[in-house]
Design a protein around this motif. Structure first.
Motif, PDB file in Angstrom:
ATOM      1  N   UNK A 261       0.822  -1.216   0.000  1.00  0.00           N
ATOM      2  CA  UNK A 261       0.000   0.000   0.000  1.00  0.00           C
ATOM      3  C   UNK A 261       0.845   1.250   0.000  1.00  0.00           C
ATOM      4  N   UNK A 262       2.042   1.170   0.566  1.00  0.00           N
ATOM      5  CA  UNK A 262       2.868   2.368   0.592  1.00  0.00           C
ATOM      6  C   UNK A 262       4.259   2.066   0.040  1.00  0.00           C
ATOM      7  N   UNK A 263       4.933   3.132  -0.311  1.00  0.00           N
ATOM      8  CA  UNK A 263       6.341   3.032  -0.665  1.00  0.00           C
ATOM      9  C   UNK A 263       6.622   2.260  -1.932  1.00  0.00           C
ATOM     10  N   UNK A 264       7.899   1.987  -2.148  1.00  0.00           N
ATOM     11  CA  UNK A 264       8.302   1.292  -3.362  1.00  0.00           C
ATOM     12  C   UNK A 264       8.019  -0.202  -3.191  1.00  0.00           C
ATOM     13  N   UNK A 265       8.012  -0.938  -4.320  1.00  0.00           N
ATOM     14  CA  UNK A 265       7.750  -2.383  -4.219  1.00  0.00           C
ATOM     15  C   UNK A 265       8.722  -3.071  -3.272  1.00  0.00           C
ATOM     16  N   UNK A 266       8.206  -4.092  -2.611  1.00  0.00           N
ATOM     17  CA  UNK A 266       9.013  -4.822  -1.620  1.00  0.00           C
ATOM     18  C   UNK A 266       9.631  -6.057  -2.256  1.00  0.00           C
ATOM     19  N   UNK A 267      10.846  -6.370  -1.878  1.00  0.00           N
ATOM     20  CA  UNK A 267      11.470  -7.612  -2.334  1.00  0.00           C
ATOM     21  C   UNK A 267      11.060  -8.749  -1.420  1.00  0.00           C
ATOM     22  N   UNK A 268      10.106  -9.541  -1.879  1.00  0.00           N
ATOM     23  CA  UNK A 268       9.636 -10.684  -1.096  1.00  0.00           C
ATOM     24  C   UNK A 268      10.684 -11.795  -1.202  1.00  0.00           C
ATOM     25  N   UNK A 269      11.159 -12.277  -0.059  1.00  0.00           N
ATOM     26  CA  UNK A 269      12.193 -13.307  -0.071  1.00  0.00           C
ATOM     27  C   UNK A 269      11.604 -14.675   0.265  1.00  0.00           C
ATOM     28  N   UNK A 270      11.836 -15.625  -0.633  1.00  0.00           N
ATOM     29  CA  UNK A 270      11.471 -17.015  -0.356  1.00  0.00           C
ATOM     30  C   UNK A 270      12.739 -17.854  -0.244  1.00  0.00           C
ATOM     31  N   UNK A 271      12.652 -18.910   0.568  1.00  0.00           N
ATOM     32  CA  UNK A 271      13.847 -19.734   0.777  1.00  0.00           C
ATOM     33  C   UNK A 271      13.668 -21.117   0.154  1.00  0.00           C
ATOM     34  N   UNK A 272      14.720 -21.891   0.215  1.00  0.00           N
ATOM     35  CA  UNK A 272      14.855 -23.073  -0.629  1.00  0.00           C
ATOM     36  C   UNK A 272      13.926 -24.245  -0.255  1.00  0.00           C
ATOM     37  N   UNK A 273      13.985 -24.692   0.982  1.00  0.00           N
ATOM     38  CA  UNK A 273      13.287 -25.930   1.341  1.00  0.00           C
ATOM     39  C   UNK A 273      11.784 -25.764   1.456  1.00  0.00           C
ATOM     40  N   UNK A 274      11.359 -24.863   2.343  1.00  0.00           N
ATOM     41  CA  UNK A 274       9.933 -24.699   2.611  1.00  0.00           C
ATOM     42  C   UNK A 274       9.164 -24.294   1.366  1.00  0.00           C
TER      43      UNK A 274
END
Ligand code: WTA
Length: 642
Positions: A261-274
């Motif tokens: 909703x605010x600010x610049x786009x967020x870098x969503x971080x996903x990890x390997x196993x889960x």
């Protein structure tokens, strides 16, 4: 009330066994996920399963934390040699005369070569590699190649502008870009590489970006600079063997930028196993995947749906996945159904905006196709209205195939609320019931959980393996965005209604995020782009109901000089936003106005602007806090309705 529709498709579950396993998955959450982790092959088995905390000071989500694995190994090598000749990817070009079958054996060699080429330009484990690619097989090779050597990919949708690309390169300090000379959509050739050149001019980009790997798709020459490398040249110099790197389950797998909703786009971080456990499991069970299925998700790999359900989920399951370069309207509006017939697609997974656009064109575009191979029809990305649901079910699927309306988000990694093919009774417009291990709940504005049949803000209690781990470089923002409004749960930003059977209908975003043709956008991003134009002093952007796109973009703009208002400036501003962000952010309507409704403290009252844009002017709600009530009257009088 109309009766639910029977959900006819093969599945290993019945409604009773789904309910039983669902109950176990909640009551015995750790044990459930311990078992489900076995959907993957691990180099080092995990002994830990779940370690999570929702506390501000200690916010973390760790799954299978001491396990080691490799994503490309799970998506390719473990299917060999048995599936060496099985088709992994069917690529269908924008040009209907072009398609290719890539076997699991070929995929192995291509991905290894790509991985070695990445190494050759200096990519190492943990480096961020930005992919700015068309929908060509090399896009999937590049993603898998990154995972093979432990590099973190950040895919930027090929429709984004050079400026948006530059922002994302800077945000994750990416040293490398992989791109192609051109991309093709709807018969048009788009110079993709030229955008990367332009991104270099953006201040800050050169501080990080050093090398660009370019895939050649066309005979037309493109300018090559010192930092550019042709992929086909490097590919000749490297081997088609590359050992997969053993990665910790919690090593980052990818970053994907998404709007808030605010600010610049967020870098969503996903990890390997889960992430891989969750995308593979949801893909298998939600669609009821069978051994020889041809599965087609129409999403672009620039979005999370393309990550989880074009590439990772299907390939981890050893399935045949279709990758389509083009658009539903080219060469004509039969294209989707022609592809279904041509490749005998069993499962199609697409967005309501495409369904509505095709529905509007009329049934004649269905009539010359059989669609007999279809078994399951998936939907994702935005609420599907009942009319579109029914057309999909009745006309596309001839009432044979269940419509699987899947609710989830970039942040969730995979499908969260959805019917299971062949199991859950179908209620048009309802995403229905949670996936195993997922506990949705509804909250009121005060943070009280609502029970029974009710409407409120949709939150998820507890964690699940596919949950995002952080906002890249900004763990505080991670907390602020998803865990601060309601304590101890994940706040989705969507509203939902729960019916007497516990089925959920997603009602849409409760924040300033809009969903245009299934593309998620922050109104703040469009506002800041418009405000950068010299003639604009201030702007407010809202979504409004749009027949095809779901939501359209409605702009209220205050100009420097009212005399400039007119069609010409309107067209110029639309063009401006296209250039600043990309065509998907092009405003539909721009209303010029001398002022905006504000509270006495100077906050724009977007609620009112949304109502005016939606033409719901009889229900503006409380307007007592308005600083200048007459502004609203004027806005209503000049409201656009084209
Ligand atoms: C919306 C796409 C209603 C929702 C996978 C969510 C949906 C946002 C549905 C996430 C659905 C997605 N019904 N709304 N079946 N699926 N949405 O991150 O508002 O691009 O918050 O992920 O799309 O969009 P994103």
């Amino acid at each position: 009330m109309t009766e639910p529709i029977k959900n006819k498709a093969p599945s290993r579950f019945t409604m009773e066994s789904y309910q039983e396993l669902y109950r176990q998955s909640i009551d015995n959450n750790v044990e459930f996920w311990r078992q489900q982790g076995q959907i993957l092959d691990w180099f080092k088995p995990y002994s830990e399963v779940k370690d999570v905390s929702f506390d501000e000071d200690d916010l973390h989500f760790r799954w299978y934390g001491d396990g080691e694995l490799n994503v490309s190994y799970n998506c390719i090598d473990r299917h060999l040699p048995e599936k060496a000749d099985k088709t992994a990817i069917i690529w269908e070009g924008d040009d209907p005369k072009k398609s290719r079958h890539i076997s699991y054996g070929d995929l192995h060699d291509e991905v290894c070569r790509f991985a070695n080429a990445l190494k050759k330009i200096g990519v190492k484990k943990g480096d961020r590699v930005t992919l700015y690619m068309p929908m060509i097989p090399e896009a999937a090779y590049a993603m898998l190649a990154c995972t093979r050597i432990g590099a973190i990919h950040s895919v930027v949708f090929g429709g984004f502008s050079a400026d948006a690309l530059g922002d994302r390169i800077i945000n994750c300090q990416s040293q490398f870009v992989v791109t192609a000379d051109f991309s093709r959509r709807g018969g048009k050739k788009i110079p993709l590489k030229a955008n990367v050149d332009k991104a270099f001019d953006k201040p800050g980009v050169k501080d990080y970006l050093t090398d660009v790997l370019v895939v050649q798709t066309d005979a037309e020459a493109v300018a090559m600079n010192d930092h550019d490398h042709w992929y086909h040249e490097l590919a000749q110099e490297v081997s088609d063997e590359c050992q997969p790197e053993a990665m910790n389950a919690e090593d980052p797998l990818f970053i994907l930028y998404t709007s808030g909703s605010t600010g610049s786009p967020k870098g969503v971080v996903h990890t390997t196993g889960g992430y891989l456990v969750y995308s593979a499991l949801t893909h298998k069970e939600v669609f009821g995947i069978q051994k020889n299925d041809v599965y087609w998700c129409t999403a672009d790999i620039g979005w999370v749906t393309g990550h989880s359900y074009v590439v990772y989920g299907p390939l981890a399951n050893g399935c045949t996945t279709v990758m389509f370069e083009g658009v539903p309207s080219y060469p004509d509006f039969s294209r989707f159904w022609q592809i279904v017939d041509k490749h005998r697609v069993d499962i199609i997974y697409t967005a309501p905006t495409a369904i509505r656009a095709l529905m509007k064109q009329g049934d004649q575009f269905l009539e010359n196709t059989s669609r007999k191979s279809l078994r399951v029809l998936g939907s994702v990305g935005e609420p599907i209205n009942v009319e579109a649901w029914e057309w999909y079910y009745e006309q596309v699927g001839d009432k044979r195939c269940p419509v699987i309306d899947t609710w989830w988000q970039t942040e969730t990694g995979g499908i969260m609320i959805s019917p299971l093919a062949g199991v859950t009774p179908l209620k048009p417009g309802k995403a229905s019931l949670p996936f195993f291990g997922i506990q949705p709940a509804l909250m009121d504005a005060d943070g009280q959980e609502l029970s029974g049949q009710n409407e409120g803000q949709l939150v998820i209690k507890d964690s699940w393996p596919g949950q995002m781990r952080t906002v890249y470089g900004d763990h505080k923002r991670f907390y602020q965005t998803y865990f601060s409004a309601f304590k101890g749960v994940y706040t989705s930003g969507d509203g939902a209604r729960r019916d007497e059977d516990g089925f959920y209908r997603i009602t849409g975003r409760v924040d300033d995020v809009i969903n245009v043709s299934g593309h998620r956008m922050g109104t703040a991003e469009v506002e800041s782009a418009i405000c950068e134009h010299d003639h604009v002093v201030e702007a407010a952007v809202v979504g409004y109901p749009h027949d095809i796109k779901g939501q359209g973009i409605y702009v209220y703009a205050i100009l420097n000089n009212d005399d400039d208002a007119g069609d010409e400036l309107e067209a110029e501003l639309k063009q401006w936003v296209r250039k600043e962000i990309g065509p998907i952010a092009t405003p539909d309507l721009i209303q010029f106005t001398p002022s905006l409704p504000k509270t006495r403290s100077g906050k724009i009252m977007r609620r009112i602007l949304r109502k005016i844009a939606a033409n719901e002017v009889d229900s503006l709600g409380d307007t007592t806090t308005l600083a200048e009530p007459e502004v609203v009257k004027q806005l209503i009088e000049n409201r656009l309705n084209r």
